[in-house]
Motif scaffolding. Structure first.
Motif, PDB file in Angstrom:
ATOM      1  N   SER A  76      30.088  -4.242  20.261  1.00  0.00           N
ATOM      2  CA  SER A  76      30.863  -4.811  21.091  1.00  0.00           C
ATOM      3  C   SER A  76      30.682  -6.484  21.051  1.00  0.00           C
ATOM      4  CB  SER A  76      30.617  -4.598  22.480  1.00  0.00           C
ATOM      5  OG  SER A  76      29.530  -4.028  22.847  1.00  0.00           O
ATOM      6  N   SER A  77      29.520  -6.673  20.247  1.00  0.00           N
ATOM      7  CA  SER A  77      29.272  -8.117  20.061  1.00  0.00           C
ATOM      8  C   SER A  77      29.966  -8.715  18.516  1.00  0.00           C
ATOM      9  CB  SER A  77      27.631  -8.452  19.901  1.00  0.00           C
ATOM     10  OG  SER A  77      27.269  -7.842  18.765  1.00  0.00           O
ATOM     11  N   LEU A  78      30.214  -7.731  17.846  1.00  0.00           N
ATOM     12  CA  LEU A  78      31.132  -7.882  16.506  1.00  0.00           C
ATOM     13  C   LEU A  78      32.366  -8.412  16.855  1.00  0.00           C
ATOM     14  CD1 LEU A  78      30.717  -7.531  13.381  1.00  0.00           C
ATOM     15  CD2 LEU A  78      31.725  -5.239  13.738  1.00  0.00           C
ATOM     16  N   GLU A  79      32.989  -9.078  15.881  1.00  0.00           N
ATOM     17  CA  GLU A  79      34.187  -9.941  16.338  1.00  0.00           C
ATOM     18  C   GLU A  79      34.947  -9.049  15.569  1.00  0.00           C
ATOM     19  OE1 GLU A  79      37.344 -12.319  17.342  1.00  0.00           O
ATOM     20  OE2 GLU A  79      35.124 -12.711  18.072  1.00  0.00           O
ATOM     21  N   GLN A  80      35.852  -8.149  16.132  1.00  0.00           N
ATOM     22  CA  GLN A  80      36.719  -7.238  15.612  1.00  0.00           C
ATOM     23  C   GLN A  80      37.910  -7.007  16.555  1.00  0.00           C
ATOM     24  OE1 GLN A  80      37.083  -4.053  17.145  1.00  0.00           O
ATOM     25  NE2 GLN A  80      34.981  -4.366  18.499  1.00  0.00           N
ATOM     26  N   GLU A  81      39.036  -6.273  16.213  1.00  0.00           N
ATOM     27  CA  GLU A  81      40.244  -6.211  17.121  1.00  0.00           C
ATOM     28  C   GLU A  81      40.516  -4.878  17.411  1.00  0.00           C
ATOM     29  OE1 GLU A  81      42.081  -8.767  17.778  1.00  0.00           O
ATOM     30  OE2 GLU A  81      40.770  -9.965  16.965  1.00  0.00           O
ATOM     31  N   LEU A  95      31.633   6.117  20.636  1.00  0.00           N
ATOM     32  CA  LEU A  95      30.484   6.583  19.725  1.00  0.00           C
ATOM     33  C   LEU A  95      30.179   8.069  20.216  1.00  0.00           C
ATOM     34  CD1 LEU A  95      28.282   3.349  19.645  1.00  0.00           C
ATOM     35  CD2 LEU A  95      29.829   4.318  17.585  1.00  0.00           C
ATOM     36  N   TYR A  96      30.345   8.083  21.758  1.00  0.00           N
ATOM     37  CA  TYR A  96      29.870   9.821  22.086  1.00  0.00           C
ATOM     38  C   TYR A  96      30.918  10.507  21.479  1.00  0.00           C
ATOM     39  CZ  TYR A  96      26.022   8.986  25.250  1.00  0.00           C
ATOM     40  OH  TYR A  96      24.947   8.779  25.790  1.00  0.00           O
ATOM     41  N   ARG A  97      32.202  10.054  21.605  1.00  0.00           N
ATOM     42  CA  ARG A  97      33.211  10.957  21.072  1.00  0.00           C
ATOM     43  C   ARG A  97      33.040  11.044  19.499  1.00  0.00           C
ATOM     44  NH1 ARG A  97      38.515   8.151  23.113  1.00  0.00           N
ATOM     45  NH2 ARG A  97      39.530   9.733  21.779  1.00  0.00           N
ATOM     46  N   MET A  98      32.509  10.273  18.780  1.00  0.00           N
ATOM     47  CA  MET A  98      32.489  10.540  17.383  1.00  0.00           C
ATOM     48  C   MET A  98      31.275  11.578  17.243  1.00  0.00           C
ATOM     49  SD  MET A  98      32.602   6.848  15.939  1.00  0.00           S
ATOM     50  CE  MET A  98      34.142   5.669  15.992  1.00  0.00           C
ATOM     51  N   SER A  99      30.138  11.355  18.031  1.00  0.00           N
ATOM     52  CA  SER A  99      29.247  12.088  17.943  1.00  0.00           C
ATOM     53  C   SER A  99      29.620  13.816  18.133  1.00  0.00           C
ATOM     54  CB  SER A  99      28.079  11.761  18.866  1.00  0.00           C
ATOM     55  OG  SER A  99      27.468  10.716  18.659  1.00  0.00           O
ATOM     56  N   PHE A 100      30.366  13.912  19.197  1.00  0.00           N
ATOM     57  CA  PHE A 100      30.810  15.261  19.533  1.00  0.00           C
ATOM     58  C   PHE A 100      32.138  15.744  18.896  1.00  0.00           C
ATOM     59  CE2 PHE A 100      28.257  14.037  23.443  1.00  0.00           C
ATOM     60  CZ  PHE A 100      27.120  14.661  23.044  1.00  0.00           C
ATOM     61  N   GLY A 101      32.451  15.065  17.786  1.00  0.00           N
ATOM     62  CA  GLY A 101      33.844  15.570  17.141  1.00  0.00           C
ATOM     63  C   GLY A 101      34.960  15.322  17.743  1.00  0.00           C
ATOM     64  N   MET A 102      35.089  14.259  18.976  1.00  0.00           N
ATOM     65  CA  MET A 102      36.208  14.177  19.592  1.00  0.00           C
ATOM     66  C   MET A 102      37.027  12.938  19.408  1.00  0.00           C
ATOM     67  SD  MET A 102      34.441  15.593  22.874  1.00  0.00           S
ATOM     68  CE  MET A 102      35.741  15.048  24.224  1.00  0.00           C
ATOM     69  N   PHE A 103      36.726  12.422  18.549  1.00  0.00           N
ATOM     70  CA  PHE A 103      37.326  10.966  17.933  1.00  0.00           C
ATOM     71  C   PHE A 103      38.418  11.511  17.099  1.00  0.00           C
ATOM     72  CE2 PHE A 103      37.465   6.691  16.368  1.00  0.00           C
ATOM     73  CZ  PHE A 103      37.406   6.097  17.462  1.00  0.00           C
ATOM     74  N   SER A 104      39.697  11.105  17.312  1.00  0.00           N
ATOM     75  CA  SER A 104      40.672  11.437  16.500  1.00  0.00           C
ATOM     76  C   SER A 104      40.835  10.718  15.174  1.00  0.00           C
ATOM     77  CB  SER A 104      42.184  11.139  17.406  1.00  0.00           C
ATOM     78  OG  SER A 104      42.496   9.859  17.195  1.00  0.00           O
ATOM     79  N   ALA A 105      41.512  11.435  14.114  1.00  0.00           N
ATOM     80  CA  ALA A 105      41.713  11.110  12.987  1.00  0.00           C
ATOM     81  C   ALA A 105      42.430   9.590  12.811  1.00  0.00           C
ATOM     82  CB  ALA A 105      42.336  12.138  11.914  1.00  0.00           C
ATOM     83  N   ASN A 106      43.498   9.546  13.699  1.00  0.00           N
ATOM     84  CA  ASN A 106      44.350   8.303  13.588  1.00  0.00           C
ATOM     85  C   ASN A 106      43.237   7.023  14.015  1.00  0.00           C
ATOM     86  OD1 ASN A 106      46.400   9.865  13.276  1.00  0.00           O
ATOM     87  ND2 ASN A 106      46.934   9.906  15.241  1.00  0.00           N
ATOM     88  N   HIS A 107      42.518   7.215  14.999  1.00  0.00           N
ATOM     89  CA  HIS A 107      41.364   6.227  15.425  1.00  0.00           C
ATOM     90  C   HIS A 107      40.691   6.012  13.957  1.00  0.00           C
ATOM     91  CE1 HIS A 107      42.379   7.709  19.375  1.00  0.00           C
ATOM     92  NE2 HIS A 107      42.514   6.223  19.456  1.00  0.00           N
ATOM     93  N   TYR A 108      40.036   6.861  13.160  1.00  0.00           N
ATOM     94  CA  TYR A 108      39.464   6.743  12.053  1.00  0.00           C
ATOM     95  C   TYR A 108      40.199   5.918  11.070  1.00  0.00           C
ATOM     96  CZ  TYR A 108      35.359   9.619  13.396  1.00  0.00           C
ATOM     97  OH  TYR A 108      34.233  10.417  13.793  1.00  0.00           O
ATOM     98  N   ASP A 109      41.425   6.266  10.782  1.00  0.00           N
ATOM     99  CA  ASP A 109      42.327   5.492  10.130  1.00  0.00           C
ATOM    100  C   ASP A 109      42.188   4.112  10.403  1.00  0.00           C
ATOM    101  OD1 ASP A 109      42.553   7.572   8.413  1.00  0.00           O
ATOM    102  OD2 ASP A 109      44.551   7.879   9.368  1.00  0.00           O
ATOM    103  N   ALA A 110      42.455   3.640  11.752  1.00  0.00           N
ATOM    104  CA  ALA A 110      42.586   2.395  12.298  1.00  0.00           C
ATOM    105  C   ALA A 110      41.079   1.597  12.033  1.00  0.00           C
ATOM    106  CB  ALA A 110      42.869   2.439  13.757  1.00  0.00           C
ATOM    107  N   LEU A 111      39.991   2.181  11.862  1.00  0.00           N
ATOM    108  CA  LEU A 111      38.596   1.645  11.609  1.00  0.00           C
ATOM    109  C   LEU A 111      38.555   1.366  10.052  1.00  0.00           C
ATOM    110  CD1 LEU A 111      35.867   4.281  12.922  1.00  0.00           C
ATOM    111  CD2 LEU A 111      36.481   1.663  13.798  1.00  0.00           C
ATOM    112  N   MET A 112      39.600   1.732   9.355  1.00  0.00           N
ATOM    113  CA  MET A 112      39.573   1.286   7.941  1.00  0.00           C
ATOM    114  C   MET A 112      40.003  -0.299   7.720  1.00  0.00           C
ATOM    115  SD  MET A 112      38.046   3.650   6.041  1.00  0.00           S
ATOM    116  CE  MET A 112      37.643   5.248   6.650  1.00  0.00           C
ATOM    117  N   GLU A 113      40.605  -0.879   8.730  1.00  0.00           N
ATOM    118  CA  GLU A 113      41.159  -2.095   8.552  1.00  0.00           C
ATOM    119  C   GLU A 113      39.971  -3.138   8.708  1.00  0.00           C
ATOM    120  OE1 GLU A 113      44.244  -2.489  11.652  1.00  0.00           O
ATOM    121  OE2 GLU A 113      45.428  -0.983  10.431  1.00  0.00           O
ATOM    122  N   GLU A 114      38.769  -2.815   9.604  1.00  0.00           N
ATOM    123  CA  GLU A 114      37.759  -3.476   9.637  1.00  0.00           C
ATOM    124  C   GLU A 114      36.560  -3.052   8.912  1.00  0.00           C
ATOM    125  OE1 GLU A 114      37.727  -6.113  12.065  1.00  0.00           O
ATOM    126  OE2 GLU A 114      39.614  -5.642  12.982  1.00  0.00           O
TER     127      GLU A 114
END
Length: 173
Positions: A76-81, A95-114
């Protein structure tokens, strides 16, 4: 309306509190049924091992929460959008959702921009999912093996204790 119905208009405001107390009562009833495990030494030993191994699971959850909170503060201290990491509570939830495998693939795709966010999330996933989860498995395995042999003896002692406590309530002829 019939006499025996599931819903009563006079008790409309009491339905939810009654159902909550009923739920707690049923859970306590099934918890008391665990005393029936004394009829089998293996099941009784297993129940006692679960009690011992549960501390290892709680330690894992504490370590995961500590790691998640640390990474949530850092991200959260990182400058990102990315809206999934906007603030500490939202970052921790993601991060909890990632740990338990509940983070959707679309959100992972959006992470690639940062790229920096992606790298930090990859470090978190490797640390939490790979390292901590494998550590949990190893701890559970060692704790189970170490305590199972002792638990058979404890199960026999526990059986004697429950029989002794029950015999006080049995009337003598």
């Amino acid at each position: 309306a019939s006499l025996f119905t599931e819903r009563c208009e006079a008790a409309r405001g009491l339905t939810f509190p009654y159902s909550a107390v009923s739920m707690a009562t049923i859970l306590l009833y099934f918890f008391l049924l665990s005393d029936l495990s004394v009829f089998s030494t293996r099941i009784s030993a297993f129940v006692l091992v679960i009690g011992r191994v549960l501390t290892e699971v709680l330690l894992f959850l504490f370590a995961l929460s500590f790691l998640c909170l640390g990474f949530a503060c850092a991200l959260s201290s990182l400058e990102q959008e990315d809206a999934n990491f906007d603030g500490i509570p939202q970052s921790a939830l993601s991060l909890y959702r990632m740990s338990f495998g509940m983070f959707s693939a679309n959100h992972y795709d959006a992470l690639m921009e940062e790229p920096v966010l992606t790298a930090a999330v990859c470090v978190y996933i490797v640390t939490s999912v790979v390292f901590l989860l494998n550590l949990l498995i190893a701890q559970l395995n060692c704790a189970y093996q170490a305590s199972y042999q002792d638990m058979v003896g404890f199960a026999r002692l526990n059986r004697g204790k429950i029989v002794y406590e029950t015999m006080r309530f049995v009337p003598m002829p």
